[in-house]
Design a protein around this motif. Structure first.
Motif, PDB file in Angstrom:
ATOM      1  N   UNK A   1       0.832  -1.198   0.000  1.00 29.28           N
ATOM      2  CA  UNK A   1       0.000   0.000   0.000  1.00 29.28           C
ATOM      3  C   UNK A   1       0.866   1.247   0.000  1.00 29.28           C
ATOM      4  N   UNK A   2       0.393   2.265  -0.667  1.00 30.68           N
ATOM      5  CA  UNK A   2       1.121   3.525  -0.671  1.00 30.68           C
ATOM      6  C   UNK A   2       0.330   4.586  -1.395  1.00 30.68           C
ATOM      7  N   UNK A   3       1.048   5.552  -1.875  1.00 25.41           N
ATOM      8  CA  UNK A   3       0.461   6.636  -2.669  1.00 25.41           C
ATOM      9  C   UNK A   3       1.229   6.703  -3.978  1.00 25.41           C
ATOM     10  N   UNK A   4       0.658   7.379  -4.946  1.00 27.69           N
ATOM     11  CA  UNK A   4       1.321   7.514  -6.243  1.00 27.69           C
ATOM     12  C   UNK A   4       2.778   7.954  -6.056  1.00 27.69           C
ATOM     13  N   UNK A   5       3.021   8.877  -5.129  1.00 28.53           N
ATOM     14  CA  UNK A   5       4.367   9.428  -4.944  1.00 28.53           C
ATOM     15  C   UNK A   5       5.384   8.434  -4.398  1.00 28.53           C
ATOM     16  N   UNK A   6       4.937   7.352  -3.729  1.00 30.44           N
ATOM     17  CA  UNK A   6       5.913   6.439  -3.114  1.00 30.44           C
ATOM     18  C   UNK A   6       5.716   4.965  -3.448  1.00 30.44           C
ATOM     19  N   UNK A   7       4.753   4.629  -4.291  1.00 30.03           N
ATOM     20  CA  UNK A   7       4.448   3.218  -4.531  1.00 30.03           C
ATOM     21  C   UNK A   7       5.553   2.479  -5.271  1.00 30.03           C
ATOM     22  N   UNK A   8       6.292   3.154  -6.126  1.00 29.06           N
ATOM     23  CA  UNK A   8       7.386   2.476  -6.846  1.00 29.06           C
ATOM     24  C   UNK A   8       8.447   2.003  -5.857  1.00 29.06           C
ATOM     25  N   UNK A   9       8.820   2.857  -4.930  1.00 27.08           N
ATOM     26  CA  UNK A   9       9.824   2.492  -3.920  1.00 27.08           C
ATOM     27  C   UNK A   9       9.305   1.354  -3.049  1.00 27.08           C
ATOM     28  N   UNK A  10       8.045   1.470  -2.593  1.00 27.77           N
ATOM     29  CA  UNK A  10       7.474   0.427  -1.743  1.00 27.77           C
ATOM     30  C   UNK A  10       7.376  -0.912  -2.469  1.00 27.77           C
ATOM     31  N   UNK A  11       7.046  -0.878  -3.738  1.00 30.02           N
ATOM     32  CA  UNK A  11       6.961  -2.121  -4.518  1.00 30.02           C
ATOM     33  C   UNK A  11       8.339  -2.771  -4.650  1.00 30.02           C
ATOM     34  N   UNK A  12       9.362  -1.964  -4.880  1.00 28.34           N
ATOM     35  CA  UNK A  12      10.729  -2.506  -4.977  1.00 28.34           C
ATOM     36  C   UNK A  12      11.184  -3.072  -3.648  1.00 28.34           C
ATOM     37  N   UNK A  13      10.939  -2.338  -2.560  1.00 28.21           N
ATOM     38  CA  UNK A  13      11.335  -2.805  -1.225  1.00 28.21           C
ATOM     39  C   UNK A  13      10.644  -4.114  -0.859  1.00 28.21           C
ATOM     40  N   UNK A  14       9.413  -4.277  -1.302  1.00 33.16           N
ATOM     41  CA  UNK A  14       8.634  -5.477  -0.984  1.00 33.16           C
ATOM     42  C   UNK A  14       8.858  -6.601  -1.987  1.00 33.16           C
ATOM     43  N   UNK A  15       9.659  -6.331  -3.001  1.00 35.24           N
ATOM     44  CA  UNK A  15       9.943  -7.302  -4.057  1.00 35.24           C
ATOM     45  C   UNK A  15       8.658  -7.859  -4.663  1.00 35.24           C
ATOM     46  N   UNK A  16       7.715  -6.978  -4.913  1.00 34.97           N
ATOM     47  CA  UNK A  16       6.439  -7.360  -5.510  1.00 34.97           C
ATOM     48  C   UNK A  16       6.651  -7.637  -6.999  1.00 34.97           C
ATOM     49  N   UNK A  17       5.963  -8.641  -7.521  1.00 35.51           N
ATOM     50  CA  UNK A  17       6.111  -8.997  -8.929  1.00 35.51           C
ATOM     51  C   UNK A  17       4.787  -9.529  -9.473  1.00 35.51           C
ATOM     52  N   UNK A  18       4.785  -9.882 -10.721  1.00 34.50           N
ATOM     53  CA  UNK A  18       3.588 -10.430 -11.361  1.00 34.50           C
ATOM     54  C   UNK A  18       3.405 -11.888 -10.932  1.00 34.50           C
ATOM     55  N   UNK A  19       2.205 -12.376 -10.910  1.00 30.12           N
ATOM     56  CA  UNK A  19       0.947 -11.718 -11.244  1.00 30.12           C
ATOM     57  C   UNK A  19       0.501 -10.790 -10.118  1.00 30.12           C
ATOM     58  N   UNK A  20       0.046  -9.619 -10.496  1.00 23.82           N
ATOM     59  CA  UNK A  20      -0.411  -8.639  -9.509  1.00 23.82           C
ATOM     60  C   UNK A  20      -1.435  -7.714 -10.136  1.00 23.82           C
ATOM     61  N   UNK A  21      -2.273  -7.174  -9.286  1.00 23.88           N
ATOM     62  CA  UNK A  21      -3.271  -6.192  -9.697  1.00 23.88           C
ATOM     63  C   UNK A  21      -2.905  -4.872  -9.046  1.00 23.88           C
ATOM     64  N   UNK A  22      -2.986  -3.792  -9.812  1.00 24.53           N
ATOM     65  CA  UNK A  22      -2.727  -2.455  -9.286  1.00 24.53           C
ATOM     66  C   UNK A  22      -4.071  -1.750  -9.159  1.00 24.53           C
ATOM     67  N   UNK A  23      -4.379  -1.313  -7.942  1.00 29.86           N
ATOM     68  CA  UNK A  23      -5.628  -0.608  -7.672  1.00 29.86           C
ATOM     69  C   UNK A  23      -5.277   0.829  -7.309  1.00 29.86           C
ATOM     70  N   UNK A  24      -5.875   1.790  -8.007  1.00 26.51           N
ATOM     71  CA  UNK A  24      -5.605   3.200  -7.761  1.00 26.51           C
ATOM     72  C   UNK A  24      -6.915   3.897  -7.438  1.00 26.51           C
ATOM     73  N   UNK A  25      -6.933   4.639  -6.323  1.00 25.11           N
ATOM     74  CA  UNK A  25      -8.122   5.413  -6.001  1.00 25.11           C
ATOM     75  C   UNK A  25      -8.465   5.399  -4.529  1.00 25.11           C
ATOM     76  N   UNK A  26      -9.478   6.171  -4.207  1.00 28.86           N
ATOM     77  CA  UNK A  26      -9.882   6.351  -2.813  1.00 28.86           C
ATOM     78  C   UNK A  26     -10.335   5.057  -2.138  1.00 28.86           C
TER      79      UNK A  26
END
Length: 85
Positions: A36-61
């Motif tokens: 979980x994060x915000x547009x401004x920090x999600x790339x860093x959080x995804x790298x730190x968590x070693x997230x990979x496919x298959x995955x769904x990206x959900x954006x919004x409130x």
């Protein structure tokens, strides 16, 4: 997840850097991972968590309804309160 950088750039370009984001890897199975994060920090959080496919990206409130997001927001508010006092 391969399009995450492009998705982030689109939202940043329209001034939505604070929009909540969730990335759900291997949804609904034992190895599920949620970042979980915000547009401004999600790339860093995804790298730190070693997230990979298959995955769904959900954006919004609606991401704000995830219990972990609520907990993180509360902790940040408490931290701000104590730092200001």
């Amino acid at each position: 997840v391969s399009k995450l950088t492009q998705i982030v750039e689109v939202f940043k370009s329209i001034g939505k850097k604070d929009l909540p984001v969730a990335i759900i890897q291997n949804g609904s199975i034992k190895s599920e991972k949620v970042v979980l994060g915000k547009i401004e920090n999600i790339i860093i959080k995804a790298k730190e968590s070693e997230i990979s496919s298959p995955a769904i990206i959900v954006v919004g409130e609606n991401v704000k309804l995830h219990p972990s997001y609520i907990k993180e927001e509360l902790l940040q508010e408490i931290e701000k309160h104590y730092l200001l006092n």
